[in-house]
Motif scaffolding. Sequence first.
Motif, mmCIF file in Angstrom:
data_model
loop_
_atom_site.group_PDB
_atom_site.id
_atom_site.type_symbol
_atom_site.label_atom_id
_atom_site.label_comp_id
_atom_site.label_asym_id
_atom_site.label_seq_id
_atom_site.Cartn_x
_atom_site.Cartn_y
_atom_site.Cartn_z
ATOM 1 N N UNK A 1 0.856 -1.231 0.149
ATOM 2 C CA UNK A 1 0.183 -0.023 0.087
ATOM 3 C C UNK A 1 0.773 1.133 -0.067
ATOM 4 N N UNK A 2 2.132 1.313 0.529
ATOM 5 C CA UNK A 2 2.984 2.333 0.707
ATOM 6 C C UNK A 2 3.558 2.527 -0.213
ATOM 7 N N UNK A 3 3.952 1.478 -1.050
ATOM 8 C CA UNK A 3 4.471 1.386 -2.412
ATOM 9 C C UNK A 3 3.474 2.403 -3.416
ATOM 10 N N UNK A 4 2.211 1.703 -3.237
ATOM 11 C CA UNK A 4 1.480 2.491 -4.179
ATOM 12 C C UNK A 4 1.287 3.744 -3.907
ATOM 13 N N UNK A 5 0.957 4.151 -2.698
ATOM 14 C CA UNK A 5 0.873 5.591 -2.280
ATOM 15 C C UNK A 5 2.134 6.327 -2.677
ATOM 16 N N UNK A 6 3.342 6.092 -2.744
ATOM 17 C CA UNK A 6 4.668 6.503 -3.178
ATOM 18 C C UNK A 6 4.465 6.798 -4.628
ATOM 19 N N UNK A 7 4.152 5.622 -5.279
ATOM 20 C CA UNK A 7 4.112 5.875 -6.870
ATOM 21 C C UNK A 7 3.060 6.929 -7.315
ATOM 22 N N UNK A 8 1.928 7.034 -6.594
ATOM 23 C CA UNK A 8 1.011 8.184 -6.756
ATOM 24 C C UNK A 8 1.226 9.498 -6.393
ATOM 25 N N UNK A 9 2.142 9.561 -5.405
ATOM 26 C CA UNK A 9 2.762 10.719 -5.020
ATOM 27 C C UNK A 9 3.823 11.028 -5.940
ATOM 28 N N UNK A 10 4.599 10.038 -6.287
ATOM 29 C CA UNK A 10 5.658 10.572 -7.472
ATOM 30 C C UNK A 10 4.999 11.048 -8.831
ATOM 31 N N UNK A 11 3.770 10.387 -9.186
ATOM 32 C CA UNK A 11 3.205 10.769 -10.298
ATOM 33 C C UNK A 11 2.402 12.336 -10.200
ATOM 34 N N UNK A 12 1.904 12.541 -8.941
ATOM 35 C CA UNK A 12 1.594 13.835 -8.418
ATOM 36 C C UNK A 12 2.783 14.958 -8.785
ATOM 37 N N UNK A 13 3.848 14.595 -8.268
ATOM 38 C CA UNK A 13 4.870 15.517 -8.056
ATOM 39 C C UNK A 13 5.475 15.773 -9.386
ATOM 40 N N UNK A 14 5.325 14.648 -10.438
ATOM 41 C CA UNK A 14 6.060 14.733 -11.737
ATOM 42 C C UNK A 14 5.018 15.343 -12.745
ATOM 43 N N UNK A 15 3.748 15.063 -12.518
ATOM 44 C CA UNK A 15 2.819 15.429 -13.471
ATOM 45 C C UNK A 15 2.180 16.804 -13.229
ATOM 46 N N UNK A 16 1.726 17.313 -14.575
ATOM 47 C CA UNK A 16 0.804 18.736 -14.512
ATOM 48 C C UNK A 16 -0.357 18.332 -14.225
ATOM 49 N N UNK A 17 -1.152 18.981 -13.094
ATOM 50 C CA UNK A 17 -2.522 18.408 -12.896
ATOM 51 C C UNK A 17 -3.568 18.544 -14.138
ATOM 52 N N UNK A 18 -3.332 19.767 -14.628
ATOM 53 C CA UNK A 18 -4.325 20.096 -15.702
ATOM 54 C C UNK A 18 -4.145 19.396 -16.910
ATOM 55 N N UNK A 19 -3.087 19.104 -17.427
ATOM 56 C CA UNK A 19 -2.937 18.450 -18.784
ATOM 57 C C UNK A 19 -2.337 17.002 -18.564
ATOM 58 N N UNK A 20 -2.177 16.599 -17.469
ATOM 59 C CA UNK A 20 -1.744 15.312 -17.420
ATOM 60 C C UNK A 20 -0.231 15.018 -17.975
ATOM 61 N N UNK A 21 0.342 15.951 -18.398
ATOM 62 C CA UNK A 21 1.662 15.852 -18.954
ATOM 63 C C UNK A 21 2.837 15.945 -17.734
ATOM 64 N N UNK A 22 4.001 15.639 -18.077
ATOM 65 C CA UNK A 22 5.056 15.920 -17.190
ATOM 66 C C UNK A 22 5.136 17.469 -16.963
ATOM 67 N N UNK A 23 5.427 17.794 -15.611
ATOM 68 C CA UNK A 23 6.054 19.242 -15.419
ATOM 69 C C UNK A 23 7.234 19.560 -15.868
ATOM 70 N N UNK A 24 7.578 20.782 -15.589
ATOM 71 C CA UNK A 24 8.808 21.324 -15.929
ATOM 72 C C UNK A 24 10.135 20.820 -15.356
ATOM 73 N N UNK A 25 9.820 20.653 -14.084
ATOM 74 C CA UNK A 25 10.813 19.977 -12.984
ATOM 75 C C UNK A 25 11.230 18.717 -13.514
ATOM 76 N N UNK A 26 10.291 17.799 -13.594
ATOM 77 C CA UNK A 26 10.411 16.455 -14.068
ATOM 78 C C UNK A 26 10.926 16.169 -15.349
ATOM 79 N N UNK A 27 10.617 17.148 -16.318
ATOM 80 C CA UNK A 27 11.114 16.919 -17.613
ATOM 81 C C UNK A 27 12.559 17.411 -17.509
ATOM 82 N N UNK A 28 13.117 18.175 -16.856
ATOM 83 C CA UNK A 28 14.423 18.695 -16.933
ATOM 84 C C UNK A 28 15.273 17.628 -16.460
ATOM 85 N N UNK A 29 14.708 16.969 -15.165
ATOM 86 C CA UNK A 29 15.535 15.666 -14.967
ATOM 87 C C UNK A 29 15.558 14.550 -15.720
#
Length: 370
Positions: free
Chosen positions: A192-220
Amino acid sequence: MTETALQKLLLKRFLMAAGTYLLVLALVWVALLSGHLQASLNALLLGSGLLLVCQLLLGWVFASGRNLRFNDPSLTEFQVLLAIAWQTWLLAQLDQGRGTFLMFYPLILMFGLFHLSGRVFVRCALLVLCSFVGLIAWEAWQAAHFDGSLLALQACALLVVLCWLCLYARYVQAARQRMRQRRYALQAHQDTLRGMMRQLEDLVATDELTGLFNRRHFLSLATCELERMRADSCHGLALIDLDHFKRINDVYGHAAGDQVLQVFATIASDCLGDTAVLARYGGEEFVLLLPDCSEEQLASCCERLRKAFALAQPPAVGLRVEPLSLSAGMTLLSEGDDLDDALQRADQALYRAKRSGRNRCLAAWEAVDA
């Protein structure tokens, strides 16, 4: 635990049991030399030979992996029964030294303490008691004058030890069951924790409106791609800006502007391949990384995206936005190139596209050639 790891563990466990047999067998020969063994030399040689043959056969079964065909790959019950039979035969050959070798009965049961179920363990303990009592009864029937007080005391002592072992085995197995349940619960919590961490990583890496990667994650991601880049390859980089986006927000509202951004993200995801990396760079600006491509491939990809976006419309009911368009600035990345410099080149190409009337894709290398 994998099947290979389990088999290695079972083989080590068998080797430990075989080593114990050899030690006991050496002790038997000491008993023979000290005069406490009634068996003849031939009988002892035969018994020792049969024991070694049985262990060699068991070793072959474990080494070849044939033990995995059984319901219990450890063959614990079979090994315990075999040891009880050999131990009973050995006690039958002893006289005064019988009490010394009697302790190997509990040792045999200890071998199965962690692998036998409670019912099977009790059954093996009863077999031990019946074997020893049967041995005493046989000797009482064969002997003309039989003093069984010592043997009866040994049988009672063995009964006490066996009862204690059965109780202890029940306690150990209950503790192992609790530990197993806790391990399963911990594993479930970890999943469960791994699933939540993956969801958190997706939220951190994804633009909420478009569903695309955000700027920070793209640069990485782009930095990692540059580090893995081969000397004979090039990556395409493009900055894409939606034309007149501020006017769309002013005329139709921010909800319509959000829909335009979502429409672009959907069209771009359909037009681009799986290897392409697209992210929202900020506002109405997007950035595209196309690994292992040429100038022609990058230009063709951006032009295809521009034409597809021009035919799109936001899904809002009754809303007809003026023809959509985008401008793109393109450049190529080579080994050792700096990502910030490449983004600057693409931004300059995008600026020229805007100044040239928008709705077009211009490349940084075109300015160099000019």
